[in-house]
Scaffold this active site. Sequence first.
Site, PDB file in Angstrom:
ATOM      1  N   ASN A   1       0.879  -1.171   0.000  1.00 41.96           N
ATOM      2  CA  ASN A   1       0.000   0.000   0.000  1.00 41.96           C
ATOM      3  C   ASN A   1       0.916   1.221   0.000  1.00 41.96           C
ATOM      4  O   ASN A   1       1.496   1.563   1.026  1.00 41.96           O
ATOM      5  CB  ASN A   1      -0.880  -0.031   1.262  1.00 41.96           C
ATOM      6  CG  ASN A   1      -1.697   1.233   1.444  1.00 41.96           C
ATOM      7  OD1 ASN A   1      -1.806   2.044   0.535  1.00 41.96           O
ATOM      8  ND2 ASN A   1      -2.263   1.405   2.633  1.00 41.96           N
ATOM      9  N   TRP A   2       1.046   1.826  -1.185  1.00 41.19           N
ATOM     10  CA  TRP A   2       1.998   2.953  -1.303  1.00 41.19           C
ATOM     11  C   TRP A   2       1.503   4.202  -0.584  1.00 41.19           C
ATOM     12  O   TRP A   2       2.266   5.125  -0.342  1.00 41.19           O
ATOM     13  CB  TRP A   2       2.232   3.296  -2.783  1.00 41.19           C
ATOM     14  CG  TRP A   2       3.009   2.267  -3.554  1.00 41.19           C
ATOM     15  CD1 TRP A   2       3.444   1.031  -3.111  1.00 41.19           C
ATOM     16  CD2 TRP A   2       3.458   2.367  -4.913  1.00 41.19           C
ATOM     17  NE1 TRP A   2       4.119   0.373  -4.113  1.00 41.19           N
ATOM     18  CE2 TRP A   2       4.146   1.174  -5.232  1.00 41.19           C
ATOM     19  CE3 TRP A   2       3.341   3.351  -5.902  1.00 41.19           C
ATOM     20  CZ2 TRP A   2       4.704   0.939  -6.490  1.00 41.19           C
ATOM     21  CZ3 TRP A   2       3.904   3.120  -7.155  1.00 41.19           C
ATOM     22  CH2 TRP A   2       4.589   1.927  -7.439  1.00 41.19           C
ATOM     23  N   LYS A   3       0.230   4.273  -0.283  1.00 43.12           N
ATOM     24  CA  LYS A   3      -0.375   5.474   0.321  1.00 43.12           C
ATOM     25  C   LYS A   3      -0.088   6.709  -0.561  1.00 43.12           C
ATOM     26  O   LYS A   3      -0.005   6.568  -1.773  1.00 43.12           O
ATOM     27  CB  LYS A   3       0.117   5.668   1.757  1.00 43.12           C
ATOM     28  CG  LYS A   3      -0.050   4.400   2.600  1.00 43.12           C
ATOM     29  CD  LYS A   3       0.083   4.668   4.059  1.00 43.12           C
ATOM     30  CE  LYS A   3       0.029   3.367   4.831  1.00 43.12           C
ATOM     31  NZ  LYS A   3      -0.027   3.549   6.269  1.00 43.12           N
TER      32      LYS A   3
ATOM     33  N   SER B   1       3.367  -2.266  10.532  1.00 48.80           N
ATOM     34  CA  SER B   1       4.811  -2.331  10.759  1.00 48.80           C
ATOM     35  C   SER B   1       5.395  -3.709  10.463  1.00 48.80           C
ATOM     36  O   SER B   1       6.298  -4.171  11.165  1.00 48.80           O
ATOM     37  CB  SER B   1       5.146  -1.883  12.186  1.00 48.80           C
ATOM     38  OG  SER B   1       4.721  -0.544  12.380  1.00 48.80           O
TER      39      SER B   1
ATOM     40  N   GLY C   1       2.379   2.078  10.874  1.00 45.01           N
ATOM     41  CA  GLY C   1       3.355   3.155  10.721  1.00 45.01           C
ATOM     42  C   GLY C   1       4.003   3.571  12.029  1.00 45.01           C
ATOM     43  O   GLY C   1       4.680   4.598  12.080  1.00 45.01           O
TER      44      GLY C   1
ATOM     45  N   HIS D   1      -9.540   1.121   4.830  1.00 42.28           N
ATOM     46  CA  HIS D   1      -8.294   1.409   5.552  1.00 42.28           C
ATOM     47  C   HIS D   1      -8.577   2.378   6.698  1.00 42.28           C
ATOM     48  O   HIS D   1      -9.365   3.318   6.547  1.00 42.28           O
ATOM     49  CB  HIS D   1      -7.247   1.992   4.602  1.00 42.28           C
ATOM     50  CG  HIS D   1      -5.872   1.961   5.193  1.00 42.28           C
ATOM     51  ND1 HIS D   1      -5.457   2.876   6.123  1.00 42.28           N
ATOM     52  CD2 HIS D   1      -4.849   1.094   5.026  1.00 42.28           C
ATOM     53  CE1 HIS D   1      -4.215   2.586   6.488  1.00 42.28           C
ATOM     54  NE2 HIS D   1      -3.824   1.511   5.832  1.00 42.28           N
TER      55      HIS D   1
ATOM     56  N   GLU E   1      -6.990   4.789   7.836  1.00 42.22           N
ATOM     57  CA  GLU E   1      -6.729   6.204   7.529  1.00 42.22           C
ATOM     58  C   GLU E   1      -7.921   6.830   6.811  1.00 42.22           C
ATOM     59  O   GLU E   1      -8.245   8.003   7.024  1.00 42.22           O
ATOM     60  CB  GLU E   1      -5.438   6.330   6.691  1.00 42.22           C
ATOM     61  CG  GLU E   1      -4.215   6.038   7.552  1.00 42.22           C
ATOM     62  CD  GLU E   1      -2.992   5.537   6.802  1.00 42.22           C
ATOM     63  OE1 GLU E   1      -2.957   5.622   5.561  1.00 42.22           O
ATOM     64  OE2 GLU E   1      -2.072   5.031   7.469  1.00 42.22           O
TER      65      GLU E   1
ATOM     66  N   GLU F   1      -5.521  -5.023  10.500  1.00 43.49           N
ATOM     67  CA  GLU F   1      -4.502  -4.006  10.761  1.00 43.49           C
ATOM     68  C   GLU F   1      -4.812  -3.292  12.068  1.00 43.49           C
ATOM     69  O   GLU F   1      -5.635  -2.357  12.078  1.00 43.49           O
ATOM     70  CB  GLU F   1      -4.478  -2.974   9.628  1.00 43.49           C
ATOM     71  CG  GLU F   1      -4.190  -3.556   8.265  1.00 43.49           C
ATOM     72  CD  GLU F   1      -3.588  -2.518   7.327  1.00 43.49           C
ATOM     73  OE1 GLU F   1      -2.519  -2.793   6.789  1.00 43.49           O
ATOM     74  OE2 GLU F   1      -4.158  -1.428   7.170  1.00 43.49           O
TER      75      GLU F   1
ATOM     76  N   GLY G   1       2.746  -1.190   4.317  1.00 43.26           N
ATOM     77  CA  GLY G   1       2.805   0.229   3.992  1.00 43.26           C
ATOM     78  C   GLY G   1       4.245   0.662   3.735  1.00 43.26           C
ATOM     79  O   GLY G   1       4.788   0.471   2.649  1.00 43.26           O
ATOM     80  N   GLY G   2       4.880   1.200   4.756  1.00 46.50           N
ATOM     81  CA  GLY G   2       6.227   1.767   4.628  1.00 46.50           C
ATOM     82  C   GLY G   2       7.226   0.863   3.925  1.00 46.50           C
ATOM     83  O   GLY G   2       7.999   1.318   3.066  1.00 46.50           O
TER      84      GLY G   2
HETATM   85  C1  PEP Z   1      -0.883   0.104   6.177  1.00 46.49           C
HETATM   86  O1  PEP Z   1      -1.166   1.275   6.367  1.00 46.49           O
HETATM   87  O2  PEP Z   1      -1.617  -0.600   5.446  1.00 46.49           O
HETATM   88  C2  PEP Z   1       0.311  -0.425   6.843  1.00 46.49           C
HETATM   89  C3  PEP Z   1       0.331  -1.673   7.176  1.00 46.49           C
HETATM   90  O3  PEP Z   1       1.322   0.469   7.087  1.00 46.49           O
HETATM   91  P1  PEP Z   1       2.776   0.162   7.743  1.00 46.49           P
HETATM   92  O4  PEP Z   1       3.263  -1.156   7.130  1.00 46.49           O
HETATM   93  O5  PEP Z   1       3.619   1.314   7.340  1.00 46.49           O
HETATM   94  O6  PEP Z   1       2.563   0.027   9.207  1.00 46.49           O
END
Ligand code: PEP
Length: 252
Positions: free
Chosen positions: A9-11, A214, A174, A96, A98, A168, A235-236
């Site tokens: 997920n590049w966001k 994470s 994050g 999600h 967010e 999640e 994500g990251g």
């Molecule tokens: C996400 O937002 O889907 C996610 C899992 O982010 P991160 O891996 O950066 O915690």
Amino acid sequence: MAKKIVAGNWKMNKNLQEGIELAKGLNEALAADKPNCGVVICTPFIHLAKVSEIINHDVIGLGAENCADKASGAYTGEVSAEMVKSTGAEYVILGHSERREYYNETPEILKEKVELALANGLKIIFCIGESLEQRKANEQNAVVKAELEGSVFHLSAEQFKNIVIAYEPIWAIGTGMTATADQAEEIHAYIRSIIAEKYGQAVADETSILYGGSCKASNAPELFAKPDIDGGLIGGASLKVADFKGIIDAWK
Ligand code: PEP
């Protein structure tokens, strides 16, 4: 057996040129070293059409990070499920945390998006998960159950086969704080059990339930070793080929 998937997920990261470079790099890395799992990248809308031309869709699935809750018309700035599908994308992330938190996406809005995504032939990576306060109050099971009931449990069993669940925990997204493998397994097993109650054991066993929060190459092997964790939503660590590939390789 549920399909094993590592999804990125590049966001709101990477301009068009940077996104093309990332997609090219991942495509090359996975051509040289075939993955042992399904791989999906979910990109901002503006990258989809171009990235779709670059990647080998037999190896990498493409997804959007959102779609509109309306089919078409005078909704300035929105992007419909049909438009997403027309780029060559196969997936869309919905629910999600967010989007729930910053854009006030309610279960009802998400239900509309789910309907439109399925009607347009998209598979859905549907995100659920509790906040830190809810975890402290031991409400995580009730929270994820309500999220499923609010937006996807009205679907038929046939439709539900197009849903990938991403658990999640919001406190782990994050933040660098990962749920322990045992914590994640416990709630993944619970999620599978409520899918089984609703749709039967066969559908539950076929449903991919991903962990997100994470997740990185160093903790992915322990998480993915658990019987009810079928991969990750990343994500990251999906923003660099080496980091993402390290997680994909956890299935080897
Ligand atoms: C996400 O937002 O889907 C996610 C899992 O982010 P991160 O891996 O950066 O915690």
